[in-house]
Design a protein around this motif. Sequence first.
Motif, PDB file in Angstrom:
ATOM      1  N   ILE A  24       6.990  -7.590   9.186  1.00 26.66           N
ATOM      2  CA  ILE A  24       6.222  -7.516   7.947  1.00 26.66           C
ATOM      3  C   ILE A  24       5.067  -8.505   8.028  1.00 26.66           C
ATOM      4  N   ARG A  25       3.866  -7.989   7.910  1.00 30.24           N
ATOM      5  CA  ARG A  25       2.687  -8.850   7.902  1.00 30.24           C
ATOM      6  C   ARG A  25       1.673  -8.273   6.960  1.00 30.24           C
ATOM      7  N   LEU A  26       1.232  -9.062   6.033  1.00 32.41           N
ATOM      8  CA  LEU A  26       0.188  -8.618   5.125  1.00 32.41           C
ATOM      9  C   LEU A  26      -1.135  -9.232   5.563  1.00 32.41           C
ATOM     10  N   PRO A  27      -2.152  -8.421   5.720  1.00 35.07           N
ATOM     11  CA  PRO A  27      -3.464  -8.977   6.021  1.00 35.07           C
ATOM     12  C   PRO A  27      -3.942  -9.822   4.841  1.00 35.07           C
ATOM     13  N   ARG A  28      -4.987 -10.542   5.040  1.00 35.53           N
ATOM     14  CA  ARG A  28      -5.496 -11.430   3.988  1.00 35.53           C
ATOM     15  C   ARG A  28      -5.870 -10.685   2.713  1.00 35.53           C
ATOM     16  N   ASP A  29      -6.199  -9.420   2.815  1.00 38.79           N
ATOM     17  CA  ASP A  29      -6.584  -8.689   1.598  1.00 38.79           C
ATOM     18  C   ASP A  29      -5.372  -8.129   0.846  1.00 38.79           C
ATOM     19  N   GLY A  30      -4.152  -8.280   1.383  1.00 41.92           N
ATOM     20  CA  GLY A  30      -2.949  -7.874   0.682  1.00 41.92           C
ATOM     21  C   GLY A  30      -2.528  -6.433   0.880  1.00 41.92           C
ATOM     22  N   PHE A  31      -3.288  -5.639   1.607  1.00 40.80           N
ATOM     23  CA  PHE A  31      -2.932  -4.239   1.818  1.00 40.80           C
ATOM     24  C   PHE A  31      -1.963  -4.090   2.981  1.00 40.80           C
ATOM     25  N   VAL A  32      -1.108  -3.090   2.887  1.00 42.01           N
ATOM     26  CA  VAL A  32      -0.232  -2.692   3.984  1.00 42.01           C
ATOM     27  C   VAL A  32      -0.948  -1.570   4.714  1.00 42.01           C
ATOM     28  N   ARG A  33      -1.024  -1.671   6.034  1.00 38.42           N
ATOM     29  CA  ARG A  33      -1.711  -0.648   6.830  1.00 38.42           C
ATOM     30  C   ARG A  33      -0.783  -0.134   7.913  1.00 38.42           C
ATOM     31  N   TRP A  50       2.361  10.021   2.494  1.00 36.28           N
ATOM     32  CA  TRP A  50       1.959   8.703   1.970  1.00 36.28           C
ATOM     33  C   TRP A  50       1.478   8.823   0.528  1.00 36.28           C
ATOM     34  N   PHE A  51       0.637   9.812   0.260  1.00 34.48           N
ATOM     35  CA  PHE A  51       0.106   9.969  -1.101  1.00 34.48           C
ATOM     36  C   PHE A  51       1.210  10.371  -2.087  1.00 34.48           C
ATOM     37  N   ASP A  52       2.216  11.134  -1.624  1.00 35.29           N
ATOM     38  CA  ASP A  52       3.335  11.496  -2.493  1.00 35.29           C
ATOM     39  C   ASP A  52       4.241  10.293  -2.754  1.00 35.29           C
ATOM     40  N   ARG A  53       4.489   9.514  -1.715  1.00 35.65           N
ATOM     41  CA  ARG A  53       5.405   8.375  -1.849  1.00 35.65           C
ATOM     42  C   ARG A  53       4.767   7.199  -2.579  1.00 35.65           C
ATOM     43  N   TRP A  54       3.488   6.939  -2.286  1.00 37.40           N
ATOM     44  CA  TRP A  54       2.767   5.833  -2.916  1.00 37.40           C
ATOM     45  C   TRP A  54       1.509   6.408  -3.568  1.00 37.40           C
ATOM     46  N   GLN A  57      -3.191   6.259  -7.610  1.00 36.15           N
ATOM     47  CA  GLN A  57      -3.525   5.554  -8.844  1.00 36.15           C
ATOM     48  C   GLN A  57      -2.768   4.234  -8.950  1.00 36.15           C
ATOM     49  N   ALA A  58      -1.533   4.173  -8.461  1.00 33.46           N
ATOM     50  CA  ALA A  58      -0.722   2.965  -8.602  1.00 33.46           C
ATOM     51  C   ALA A  58      -0.858   2.017  -7.412  1.00 33.46           C
ATOM     52  N   TYR A  59      -0.954   2.568  -6.205  1.00 33.08           N
ATOM     53  CA  TYR A  59      -0.934   1.750  -4.987  1.00 33.08           C
ATOM     54  C   TYR A  59      -2.285   1.669  -4.278  1.00 33.08           C
ATOM     55  N   TRP A  60      -3.297   2.308  -4.812  1.00 34.13           N
ATOM     56  CA  TRP A  60      -4.625   2.367  -4.193  1.00 34.13           C
ATOM     57  C   TRP A  60      -4.536   2.923  -2.775  1.00 34.13           C
ATOM     58  N   THR A  61      -3.654   3.881  -2.583  1.00 33.32           N
ATOM     59  CA  THR A  61      -3.457   4.491  -1.268  1.00 33.32           C
ATOM     60  C   THR A  61      -4.739   5.193  -0.833  1.00 33.32           C
ATOM     61  N   MET A  78      -3.745   4.472   7.416  1.00 30.33           N
ATOM     62  CA  MET A  78      -3.451   4.566   5.988  1.00 30.33           C
ATOM     63  C   MET A  78      -3.342   3.159   5.425  1.00 30.33           C
ATOM     64  N   ARG A  79      -3.770   2.996   4.182  1.00 31.80           N
ATOM     65  CA  ARG A  79      -3.759   1.698   3.528  1.00 31.80           C
ATOM     66  C   ARG A  79      -3.191   1.857   2.129  1.00 31.80           C
ATOM     67  N   ARG A  80      -2.377   0.863   1.700  1.00 29.41           N
ATOM     68  CA  ARG A  80      -1.853   0.873   0.329  1.00 29.41           C
ATOM     69  C   ARG A  80      -1.488  -0.550  -0.057  1.00 29.41           C
ATOM     70  N   LEU A  81      -1.335  -0.764  -1.351  1.00 32.19           N
ATOM     71  CA  LEU A  81      -0.833  -2.043  -1.838  1.00 32.19           C
ATOM     72  C   LEU A  81       0.683  -2.082  -1.663  1.00 32.19           C
ATOM     73  N   PRO A  82       1.275  -3.249  -1.454  1.00 31.66           N
ATOM     74  CA  PRO A  82       2.717  -3.319  -1.241  1.00 31.66           C
ATOM     75  C   PRO A  82       3.529  -2.989  -2.502  1.00 31.66           C
ATOM     76  N   THR A  83       2.971  -3.241  -3.688  1.00 35.97           N
ATOM     77  CA  THR A  83       3.661  -2.918  -4.930  1.00 35.97           C
ATOM     78  C   THR A  83       2.671  -2.301  -5.910  1.00 35.97           C
ATOM     79  N   ALA A  84       3.205  -1.701  -6.962  1.00 37.84           N
ATOM     80  CA  ALA A  84       2.343  -1.042  -7.944  1.00 37.84           C
ATOM     81  C   ALA A  84       2.162  -1.912  -9.187  1.00 37.84           C
ATOM     82  N   ASP A  85       2.155  -3.212  -9.031  1.00 42.07           N
ATOM     83  CA  ASP A  85       2.025  -4.116 -10.177  1.00 42.07           C
ATOM     84  C   ASP A  85       0.710  -3.961 -10.847  1.00 42.07           C
TER      85      ASP A  85
END
Length: 85
Positions: A24-33, A50-54, A57-61, A78-85
């Motif tokens: 698990i490694r998050l880049p400095r911008d916080g996105f999971v790639r 990916w778009f169905d799972r994340w 609108q919520a994960y910026w996929t 593919m890029r997404r946020l780790p959580t939908a906070d």
Amino acid sequence: MGTPTRPPLDGLKRSLDRQRAEGIRLPRDGFVRETFALPRPVARQKAREWFDRWPKQAYWTAIESWRERPDDVIEFTMRRLPTAD
């Protein structure tokens, strides 16, 4: 006055060791790639998963980048946020 004592860092060390072991490694911008190189139909299916799972609108996929390789293989990231906070 004596030398200041350091706080215990055992919990932080365990957390970092676990994250490194799990890859698990998050880049400095916080996105999971994640990068894939798949035949075109399978690449479409993977992006749709990916778009169905994340949801976007919520994960910026997003498909961050893509390129065509020989033999109709698509390499894409593919890029997404780790959580939908």
